[in-house]
Write a protein that holds these residues in place. Structure first.
Motif, PDB file in Angstrom:
ATOM      1  N   LEU A  26       0.820  -1.205   0.000  1.00 23.13           N
ATOM      2  CA  LEU A  26       0.000   0.000   0.000  1.00 23.13           C
ATOM      3  C   LEU A  26       0.859   1.263   0.000  1.00 23.13           C
ATOM      4  O   LEU A  26       0.474   2.276  -0.597  1.00 23.13           O
ATOM      5  CB  LEU A  26      -0.943   0.002   1.201  1.00 23.13           C
ATOM      6  CG  LEU A  26      -2.053  -1.052   1.167  1.00 23.13           C
ATOM      7  CD1 LEU A  26      -2.885  -0.992   2.444  1.00 23.13           C
ATOM      8  CD2 LEU A  26      -2.941  -0.886  -0.053  1.00 23.13           C
ATOM      9  N   SER A  30       0.213   3.741  -3.000  1.00 20.95           N
ATOM     10  CA  SER A  30      -0.336   5.068  -2.723  1.00 20.95           C
ATOM     11  C   SER A  30       0.463   6.176  -3.396  1.00 20.95           C
ATOM     12  O   SER A  30      -0.049   7.290  -3.578  1.00 20.95           O
ATOM     13  CB  SER A  30      -0.405   5.307  -1.218  1.00 20.95           C
ATOM     14  OG  SER A  30       0.896   5.286  -0.643  1.00 20.95           O
ATOM     15  N   GLU A  34      -4.712   6.677  -6.505  1.00 21.18           N
ATOM     16  CA  GLU A  34      -5.676   7.036  -5.453  1.00 21.18           C
ATOM     17  C   GLU A  34      -6.237   5.716  -4.918  1.00 21.18           C
ATOM     18  O   GLU A  34      -6.954   5.014  -5.625  1.00 21.18           O
ATOM     19  CB  GLU A  34      -6.782   7.883  -6.071  1.00 21.18           C
ATOM     20  CG  GLU A  34      -7.948   8.177  -5.158  1.00 21.18           C
ATOM     21  CD  GLU A  34      -9.153   8.714  -5.918  1.00 21.18           C
ATOM     22  OE1 GLU A  34     -10.194   8.899  -5.257  1.00 21.18           O
ATOM     23  OE2 GLU A  34      -9.069   8.926  -7.145  1.00 21.18           O
ATOM     24  N   VAL A  35      -5.910   5.362  -3.691  1.00 23.30           N
ATOM     25  CA  VAL A  35      -6.225   4.038  -3.165  1.00 23.30           C
ATOM     26  C   VAL A  35      -7.359   4.119  -2.149  1.00 23.30           C
ATOM     27  O   VAL A  35      -7.312   4.911  -1.206  1.00 23.30           O
ATOM     28  CB  VAL A  35      -4.993   3.387  -2.504  1.00 23.30           C
ATOM     29  CG1 VAL A  35      -5.329   1.959  -2.057  1.00 23.30           C
ATOM     30  CG2 VAL A  35      -3.808   3.382  -3.462  1.00 23.30           C
ATOM     31  N   VAL A  57      -3.890   5.328   2.913  1.00 20.95           N
ATOM     32  CA  VAL A  57      -4.975   5.177   1.938  1.00 20.95           C
ATOM     33  C   VAL A  57      -6.284   5.663   2.563  1.00 20.95           C
ATOM     34  O   VAL A  57      -6.360   5.897   3.774  1.00 20.95           O
ATOM     35  CB  VAL A  57      -5.138   3.698   1.523  1.00 20.95           C
ATOM     36  CG1 VAL A  57      -3.854   3.158   0.903  1.00 20.95           C
ATOM     37  CG2 VAL A  57      -5.548   2.830   2.719  1.00 20.95           C
TER      38      VAL A  57
END
Length: 317
Positions: A26, A30, A34-35, A57
Motif C-alpha cells: 500500500l 499510494s 488514489e487508493v 490510503v
C-alpha cells in the motif's frame, strides 16, 4: 509501453481477520494511485488495519445501504462511489501490481470500458502449480479469469453496477458490461502477480471454484464429462488413457507459451494438468449436487445459489 496519462484509482475490497501483510504494497501503491480500501472486517480488526496503514490510503467500511450476499461486490461498489479518477483498478488483497503491469492495465482502458488482465502466482508452491495448470488450459482455449479488473468509473455507474448476490462476481461484472453495450478488452500480457494462498485455503476452494462453472454451461458439460471419459478410456486400454493425458498436457503447454506466459509460468506447470482434471472431474459433480441438495454453495455463513447471470438474462433485466 503505452502509459495512461492520468493517475488511476485502486479499489481493494477486504475482509480479513488477521494481520495481512499489506503495508509495504500500500505504501508503494499510494505513491502511484488514489487508493481506497473498503474493509468489511470485524470492528477489532478494522481498527487494527486502520492503525497499521490507514494513514496511507482511504480506509472505509462498505456502505450500509448495500445489501450484497457477496461482500466483495459491496466493497467494489463502495469504492467506486468514493474514487475521483476516471480509470479504476479493482483487485483482491492477494494481487500485487508492479509499475509495468499497472501502466499496461490502465492504459488498456483506452477504447474499452472494462479490461480483463490475467494473473500468475509467485512464488509457486506445489498447490499453486496445480492451480496454474487450470489457468494454462484457459489461456490455450481463450482467456483466464483473474482476481483483478480495470474499469472506467463513468462506465461502471452508467451501466448500473452489478448484482451482489452471485458467487462469480468478476464474471458477473464482465457480463453486465457486455450486456449493456460496454466494451470489454482481454489482456494476455503482461500478467499481474498474485500471492499464493496457504494450502488450507487452496483445499477449501476446490468445490467452490467448480461451482463457478454453473454459470458456463458449455464448460460445465465438459467438466462433468471428465469422469465418464476417463472410465471409457480405461476400458479401451492404457494407450487411450496415455493419449488423452498427453493431449491435455500439450494443450496446457501451448497456453503456457502463449503471449509471453513462459516468462512467468514454471516449466513444469503443464505436467500438473492430469491432477487438476481429476480434481475438477470430481468437484464438478459435487458442485451440481450441492446446488440440487442444498440450494447453493456455502459462502461466509450463508449460501449462494447463483454463480452468475447469463448475458442474455442481463440484457432483458
Amino acid at each position: 509501453m503505452k502509459r495512461a496519462t492520468e493517475r488511476p484509482a485502486y479499489v481493494l475490497p477486504l475482509r480479513c481477520e488477521d494481520d495481512t501483510d499489506l503495508i509495504g504494497y500500500l505504501r508503494w501503491l499510494s505513491a502511484r494511485a488514489e487508493v481506497v480500501v473498503v474493509d468489511g472486517s470485524s470492528p477489532p480488526w478494522f481498527e487494527r488495519h486502520r492503525s497499521a496503514w490507514g494513514h496511507l490510503v482511504a480506509h472505509v467500511r462498505p456502505d450500509q445501504d448495500l445489501r450484497c450476499a457477496n461482500g466483495k461486490v459491496a466493497g467494489v461498489i463502495t469504492g467506486l462511489r468514493r474514487v475521483r479518477a476516471g480509470r479504476v483498478v479493482i483487485a483482491d488483497d492477494d494481487v500485487r501490481y508492479d509499475d509495468d503491469s499497472l501502466a499496461a492495465v490502465t492504459a488498456a482502458l483506452d477504447g474499452a470500458d472494462l479490461v480483463v488482465p490475467q494473473n500468475h502466482f509467485r512464488p509457486t508452491p506445489w498447490h499453486c502449480r496445480w492451480d496454474t495448470s487450470r489457468s494454462l488450459l484457459n489461456r490455450a482455449l481463450g482467456h483466464d479469469y483473474p482476481g483483478t479488473l480495470a474499469v472506467r468509473r463513468e462506465a461502471f455507474h452508467r451501466l448500473g453496477c452489478y448484482d451482489g448476490d452471485v458467487l462469480f462476481e468478476n464474471l458477473e461484472l464482465i457480463r453486465t458490461v457486455r450486456a449493456r453495450g460496454g466494451r470489454v478488452r482481454y489482456l494476455r500480457f503482461p500478467l499481474v502477480r498474485r500471492l499464493p494462498p496457504d494450502v488450507g485455503t487452496f483445499l477449501s476452494q476446490r468445490v467452490r471454484q467448480a461451482y463457478d462453472s454453473l454459470a458456463q454451461p458449455g464448460r460445465l458439460t465438459a467438466e462433468l464429462a471428465i469422469l465418464p471419459a476417463v472410465a471409457l478410456a480405461v476400458r479401451r486400454g492404457r494407450r487411450t488413457v496415455a493419449g488423452g493425458v498427453a493431449v491435455a498436457v500439450l494443450l496446457a503447454e501451448a497456453g503456457r507459451r502463449r503471449a509471453g506466459g513462459a516468462a512467468v509460468f514454471p516449466a513444469d506447470s503443464a505436467l500438473w494438468v492430469p491432477l487438476w482434471l481429476a480434481e475438477r472431474g470430481v468437484c464438478s459433480w459435487l458442485a451440481v449436487g450441492i446446488r440440487v441438495v442444498r440450494g447453493g454453495v456455502a459462502y461466509r455463513g450463508g449460501r449462494l445459489r447463483l454463480a452468475a447471470h447469463s448475458v442474455a438474462r442481463l440484457r432483458t433485466a
